[in-house]
Design a protein around this motif. Structure first.
Motif, PDB file in Angstrom:
ATOM      1  N   LYS A 169      84.401  -9.526 -52.895  1.00  0.00           N
ATOM      2  CA  LYS A 169      85.581  -9.429 -52.037  1.00  0.00           C
ATOM      3  C   LYS A 169      86.713  -8.697 -52.753  1.00  0.00           C
ATOM      4  O   LYS A 169      87.361  -7.820 -52.162  1.00  0.00           O
ATOM      5  CB  LYS A 169      86.037 -10.837 -51.636  1.00  0.00           C
ATOM      6  CG  LYS A 169      87.238 -10.856 -50.734  1.00  0.00           C
ATOM      7  CD  LYS A 169      87.639 -12.266 -50.370  1.00  0.00           C
ATOM      8  CE  LYS A 169      88.900 -12.235 -49.530  1.00  0.00           C
ATOM      9  NZ  LYS A 169      89.467 -13.546 -49.324  1.00  0.00           N
ATOM     10  N   ASN A 214      85.902  -4.989 -52.940  1.00  0.00           N
ATOM     11  CA  ASN A 214      86.074  -4.359 -51.626  1.00  0.00           C
ATOM     12  C   ASN A 214      87.548  -4.163 -51.283  1.00  0.00           C
ATOM     13  O   ASN A 214      87.912  -3.165 -50.657  1.00  0.00           O
ATOM     14  CB  ASN A 214      85.379  -5.181 -50.544  1.00  0.00           C
ATOM     15  CG  ASN A 214      83.872  -5.083 -50.636  1.00  0.00           C
ATOM     16  OD1 ASN A 214      83.336  -4.121 -51.198  1.00  0.00           O
ATOM     17  ND2 ASN A 214      83.178  -6.075 -50.106  1.00  0.00           N
ATOM     18  N   GLU A 215      88.395  -5.107 -51.686  1.00  0.00           N
ATOM     19  CA  GLU A 215      89.827  -4.987 -51.417  1.00  0.00           C
ATOM     20  C   GLU A 215      90.458  -3.859 -52.233  1.00  0.00           C
ATOM     21  O   GLU A 215      91.412  -3.233 -51.790  1.00  0.00           O
ATOM     22  CB  GLU A 215      90.541  -6.304 -51.725  1.00  0.00           C
ATOM     23  CG  GLU A 215      90.258  -7.397 -50.719  1.00  0.00           C
ATOM     24  CD  GLU A 215      90.885  -8.732 -51.097  1.00  0.00           C
ATOM     25  OE1 GLU A 215      91.605  -8.801 -52.121  1.00  0.00           O
ATOM     26  OE2 GLU A 215      90.642  -9.708 -50.377  1.00  0.00           O
ATOM     27  N   VAL A 240      81.191   2.614 -51.472  1.00  0.00           N
ATOM     28  CA  VAL A 240      80.329   1.435 -51.571  1.00  0.00           C
ATOM     29  C   VAL A 240      80.049   1.189 -53.050  1.00  0.00           C
ATOM     30  O   VAL A 240      79.807   2.116 -53.814  1.00  0.00           O
ATOM     31  CB  VAL A 240      79.002   1.657 -50.796  1.00  0.00           C
ATOM     32  CG1 VAL A 240      78.089   0.461 -50.944  1.00  0.00           C
ATOM     33  CG2 VAL A 240      79.280   1.943 -49.335  1.00  0.00           C
ATOM     34  N   CYS A 241      80.063  -0.066 -53.420  1.00  0.00           N
ATOM     35  CA  CYS A 241      79.851  -0.442 -54.821  1.00  0.00           C
ATOM     36  C   CYS A 241      78.455  -1.063 -54.947  1.00  0.00           C
ATOM     37  O   CYS A 241      78.129  -2.027 -54.243  1.00  0.00           O
ATOM     38  CB  CYS A 241      80.925  -1.444 -55.228  1.00  0.00           C
ATOM     39  SG  CYS A 241      80.946  -1.832 -56.959  1.00  0.00           S
ATOM     40  N   ARG A 300      78.798  -4.285 -59.387  1.00  0.00           N
ATOM     41  CA  ARG A 300      79.510  -5.553 -59.179  1.00  0.00           C
ATOM     42  C   ARG A 300      79.173  -6.540 -60.290  1.00  0.00           C
ATOM     43  O   ARG A 300      80.065  -7.217 -60.820  1.00  0.00           O
ATOM     44  CB  ARG A 300      79.149  -6.150 -57.814  1.00  0.00           C
ATOM     45  CG  ARG A 300      79.778  -5.427 -56.638  1.00  0.00           C
ATOM     46  CD  ARG A 300      79.668  -6.229 -55.353  1.00  0.00           C
ATOM     47  NE  ARG A 300      78.304  -6.647 -55.049  1.00  0.00           N
ATOM     48  CZ  ARG A 300      77.454  -5.989 -54.270  1.00  0.00           C
ATOM     49  NH1 ARG A 300      77.824  -4.846 -53.724  1.00  0.00           N
ATOM     50  NH2 ARG A 300      76.245  -6.460 -54.046  1.00  0.00           N
TER      51      ARG A 300
END
Length: 156
Positions: A25, A28-29, A36-37, A42
């Motif tokens: 999250k 993404n923020e 896209v990760c 991550r």
């Protein structure tokens, strides 16, 4: 990093992690919507975060020990950031720490009022009155017991 590296708490380093959903999250923020990760990225970011937290915690613990304290306080974390060269993080960390202290004080103050609807001063007055009443009752029982030959009175 060694596989057998141990942290101060005795947990193997690979057991330390952050919640994957939270890390995803946050990423993404921070990322533009069209980027896209990958999962591996991550995971790597989460590992870096854990290592950063460990570094700051260790330095804060050293600061705490220098002051002969047993509990790491917010001030120790801020000092650790400064000593490790992360001065640019300090204003935001200080702001979050101040907000935390304010919220904690408000929660404590609110819980005192929420439970009874009375201020701390009113509660102290009530407590003093109850103690005085209990002392008076105890004193009257002592007098009754003395008048009955030293035996405590059963009425009362």
């Amino acid at each position: 990093m060694d596989d057998d590296y141990e942290t101060g708490g005795g947990a193997a380093e690979e057991d330390l992690s952050l919640p994957k959903a939270t890390v995803a999250k946050l990423i993404n923020e921070m990322m533009p919507p069209d980027i896209v990760c990958a999962k591996e990225t991550r995971d790597l970011i989460a590992e870096c975060c854990v290592e950063f937290i460990h570094l700051i915690s260790s330095q804060a613990n050293e600061q705490c020990e220098k002051e002969a304290r047993k509990t790491i306080a917010g001030e120790h974390v801020i000092k650790a950031l400064e000593e490790l060269g992360f001065e640019s993080y300090i204003p935001e960390v200080q702001e979050a720490y101040d907000d935390h202290l304010k919220t904690t004080k408000e929660r404590i103050k609110g819980s005192q009022k929420k439970d009874t609807g009375l201020t701390p001063e009113e509660l102290e007055e009530m407590q003093a009155a109850l103690f005085a009443k209990a002392r008076a009752r105890m004193h009257s029982k002592d007098l009754t017991a003395e008048g009955a030959g030293g035996e405590p009175s059963a009425s009362g």
